[in-house]
Write a protein that holds these residues in place. Structure first.
Motif, short mmCIF file in Angstrom:
data_model
loop_
_atom_site.label_atom_id
_atom_site.label_comp_id
_atom_site.label_asym_id
_atom_site.label_seq_id
_atom_site.Cartn_x
_atom_site.Cartn_y
_atom_site.Cartn_z
N ALA A 23 0.60 6.95 3.12
CA ALA A 23 0.94 6.22 4.34
C ALA A 23 -0.21 5.33 4.80
O ALA A 23 -0.05 4.52 5.71
CB ALA A 23 1.27 7.21 5.46
N GLY A 216 9.21 11.04 8.67
CA GLY A 216 9.41 10.58 10.05
C GLY A 216 9.87 11.73 10.94
O GLY A 216 10.09 12.85 10.47
N ALA A 265 4.44 8.66 8.28
CA ALA A 265 5.35 7.56 8.60
C ALA A 265 5.14 6.98 10.01
O ALA A 265 5.36 5.79 10.23
CB ALA A 265 6.79 8.02 8.44
N ALA A 266 4.70 7.80 10.95
CA ALA A 266 4.52 7.31 12.33
C ALA A 266 3.53 6.15 12.39
O ALA A 266 3.59 5.32 13.31
CB ALA A 266 4.06 8.45 13.24
N PHE A 268 3.47 3.64 10.51
CA PHE A 268 4.15 2.36 10.27
C PHE A 268 4.70 1.80 11.59
O PHE A 268 4.72 0.60 11.81
CB PHE A 268 5.30 2.51 9.26
CG PHE A 268 4.88 3.17 7.98
CD1 PHE A 268 3.55 3.14 7.56
CD2 PHE A 268 5.80 3.83 7.20
CE1 PHE A 268 3.16 3.75 6.38
CE2 PHE A 268 5.42 4.46 6.01
CZ PHE A 268 4.09 4.42 5.61
N PHE B 48 13.09 3.13 13.92
CA PHE B 48 11.84 3.70 13.43
C PHE B 48 10.89 2.65 12.86
O PHE B 48 9.70 2.66 13.16
CB PHE B 48 12.13 4.77 12.39
CG PHE B 48 10.91 5.53 11.99
CD1 PHE B 48 10.26 6.34 12.92
CD2 PHE B 48 10.38 5.41 10.72
CE1 PHE B 48 9.12 7.03 12.57
CE2 PHE B 48 9.24 6.11 10.37
CZ PHE B 48 8.60 6.92 11.29
N GLY B 216 7.66 -1.59 5.13
CA GLY B 216 7.25 -0.42 5.91
C GLY B 216 6.12 -0.77 6.85
O GLY B 216 6.33 -1.27 7.95
N CYS B 217 4.89 -0.53 6.39
CA CYS B 217 3.73 -0.68 7.27
C CYS B 217 3.43 -2.13 7.64
O CYS B 217 2.91 -2.40 8.71
CB CYS B 217 2.50 -0.04 6.62
SG CYS B 217 1.89 -0.93 5.16
N ALA B 221 -0.47 -0.85 3.11
CA ALA B 221 -0.86 0.55 2.91
C ALA B 221 0.23 1.38 2.24
O ALA B 221 -0.06 2.23 1.41
CB ALA B 221 -1.23 1.18 4.25
N CYS B 222 1.48 1.13 2.58
CA CYS B 222 2.53 2.07 2.14
C CYS B 222 3.17 1.67 0.82
O CYS B 222 3.81 2.51 0.19
CB CYS B 222 3.59 2.23 3.23
SG CYS B 222 4.76 0.87 3.38
#
Lengths: 303, 254
Positions: A23, A216, A265-266, A268, B48, B216-217, B221-222
């Protein structure tokens, strides 16, 4: 000001907050926002013996309160890590956790041997990646395979060894006990839960890999439950992760039995999350008269 | 890499066409460092993941960034409901933008790929030719903005209801037959980018394309937003957010 220091596998962290493997890359992408020294540690992107490209895109699908990913351990290989990433990490004044994800036992042993003379603080043996065909979760879904690979790496490293467990198993406590018996100094859990989304217009899975790992806030209760079960089953420290997004989540995970937490995930959604959790943990402890954050670990009072 | 994350007020909102939203945000620190072709990662409350949206215009004097996007799914629908005075949580500016060579350039935009070309063509005046393609007359956006900044505009519609009846690639070939620019910059659907890249190669003109992928990021990074590229003669999965979104067309495997 609470004492935020915790100890994992004999290594002291200045606080219990660690960005999770996959992540956070190697931290470089976030240094322009805050110094990485604010973090307890960094769990680096999973590394294989040789560079690998990972799975074809799309590799991400949004879900209610989370996401699926099917990256498949894209990484530059262990030699690249040691030459290009490690010197940078050594300058950051934070604990360095190398996530080792070889395809075979021999790969993992060779990676561990290459890490032996380095300044890596902890090896996190990844036996739980759901997105690779060889190795990965295949090692983490049977007690005998988990025990065998842990033992092999244990015999080839003097570094603290943490094993990252898969939630996609019948009994995570049995796997945890198996790796403890094989010499693991700590366990970290959970990796992602295997999931799938389908585009109903095309009747195609959104992920090119068809399936991927769910992370998540959606997985948080599952992670809390598994951390609680594992913490009650083993005598080694548990690092808890899975859906943590706030300091309150981290408190809950520690009460369940975690000695430290990882955040994935948080980040992101909010790249400041790890730092906010560190500060929030301190505030929460102060407000509740708790002098040492480590005293939260395992304090849930089950019915 | 230097980017910011913060909450910035929306100062202007327009609805230029069906399902198209035009938001201007006051974000002086971001406007000061943003480059044409870069994008921003916008938070849509209740969802999210952030949504990567290309930067349409940068106004350093007013300290604003402009985003023009299509309502395509949940995230963009949530963003479309924002009103003037509301705050927008933005990470940006992100990624690598377009090169800005001396001489003449051609910018090619297809549909919702048109917005980032506006800032890209800015400052070139009539030395930039903007070839802008849309499905139909009712989907046309931003052409007057290009004209206002002095660019030559070639408007194309798939159905011939406005401008040239045909694809941007046909219009591009006509331009290339007359004169070769220093650079072609393109953003739009994948088949269009492939066609533009082929023409650029055929006419021996440098070309950069802006790619899109589920992200994503947003910062590298992801590693989820992989795209197929060539590196040292071998296929390599680059990442749209950090290595792009703008790539040399010769490096992209279409």
């Amino acid at each position: 000001m609470a004492d935020l220091r915790v100890k994992i596998a004999g290594v002291e962290l200045k606080n219990p907050v660690i960005p999770a493997s996959g992540a956070y890359g190697f931290g470089r992408e976030y240094e322009c926002l805050y110094p990485l020294s604010e973090l307890g540690g960094i769990s680096c992107k999973g590394m294989t013996l040789r560079p690998q490209n990972g799975n074809p895109p799309p590799r991400v699908a949004e879900t209610p309160a989370g996401m699926l990913n099917s990256v498949g351990l894209q990484n530059g290989g262990i030699d690249h890590f040691i030459k290009e990433e490690l010197p940078y990490l050594e300058q950051q004044d934070t604990v360095i956790i190398a996530n080792v994800a070889g395809h075979t036992i021999e790969d993992c042993v060779e990676i561990a041997q290459k890490l032996e003379p380095t300044k890596v603080d902890i090896i996190e043996l990844n036996i739980s990646c759901p997105n690779v065909k060889q190795g990965g979760a295949a090692f983490g879904t049977s007690c005998s395979a988990a025990e065998e690979i842990t033992r092999a790496v244990r015999q080839n490293t003097t570094k603290p060894l943490m094993v990252k467990l898969s939630p996609n198993v019948t009994s995570i406590t049995d796997i945890a006990k198996a790796v403890e018996a094989a010499g693991a100094d700590a366990v970290s859990l959970i990796n992602t839960l295997l999931g799938m989304r389908i585009d109903i217009n095309t009747r195609r899975p959104i992920l090119k890999n068809n399936v991927g790992g769910l992370s998540g806030p959606a997985v948080f209760p599952v992670a809390v439950r598994m951390v609680w079960q594992v913490a009650n089953a083993v005598n080694i420290p548990v690092v808890g992760m899975g859906g943590i997004a706030t300091a309150e989540d981290a408190v809950e995970m520690m009460m369940a039995g975690a000695s430290a937490v990882q955040i994935g995930a948080a980040i992101f959604a909010d790249p400041w999350t790890p730092v906010k959790v560190v500060r929030g943990l301190n505030d929460w402890c102060d407000q509740h008269g708790i002098a040492k954050v480590a005293d939260l670990t395992g304090t849930v009072q089950p019915w | 890499m230097a980017y910011l994350q913060g909450v910035y007020p929306i100062v202007k909102k327009e609805l230029p066409a069906r399902h198209i939203i035009d938001l201007t945000v006051s974000a002086p620190e971001m406007a000061a460092i943003a480059r044409p072709g870069q994008f921003a990662h916008l938070k849509a409350e209740g969802l999210f993941l952030r949504r990567p949206i290309s930067i349409c215009e940068i106004d350093r004097e007013k300290g604003t960034l402009r985003f023009v996007f299509e309502i395509k799914g949940e995230g963009t629908r949530v963003l479309s409901e924002k009103r003037v005075g509301d705050n927008l949580d933005i990470m940006g500016p992100l990624g690598h933008g377009f090169a800005r060579p001396e001489g003449e350039i051609i910018v090619v935009g297809g549909g919702i790929g048109v917005p980032p070309m506006l800032e890209t063509a800015k400052g070139y005046g009539e030395k930039a030719t903007a070839i802008l393609g849309f499905r139909s007359a009712n989907a046309v956006i931003l052409t007057q903005d290009f004209q206002r900044q002095g660019n030559r505009v070639v408007l194309c519609t798939d159905d011939g209801t406005m401008g040239f009846h045909g694809f941007v690639t046909q219009a591009l070939e006509q331009q290339l037959q007359q004169k070769k620019p220093a650079l072609i910059c393109a953003c739009g659907p994948h088949p269009m980018l492939k066609g533009v890249a082929q023409l650029a190669q055929q006419y021996g003109v440098d070309c950069q394309v802006s790619l899109e992928e589920r992200m994503g990021c947003g910062v590298g990074a992801c590693l989820v937003c992989a795209c197929r590229t060539v590196k040292d003669g071998q296929e390599y999965l680059s990442h749209v957010c950090k290595d792009g979104p703008v790539f040399d067309s010769k490096d992209v495997l279409f």
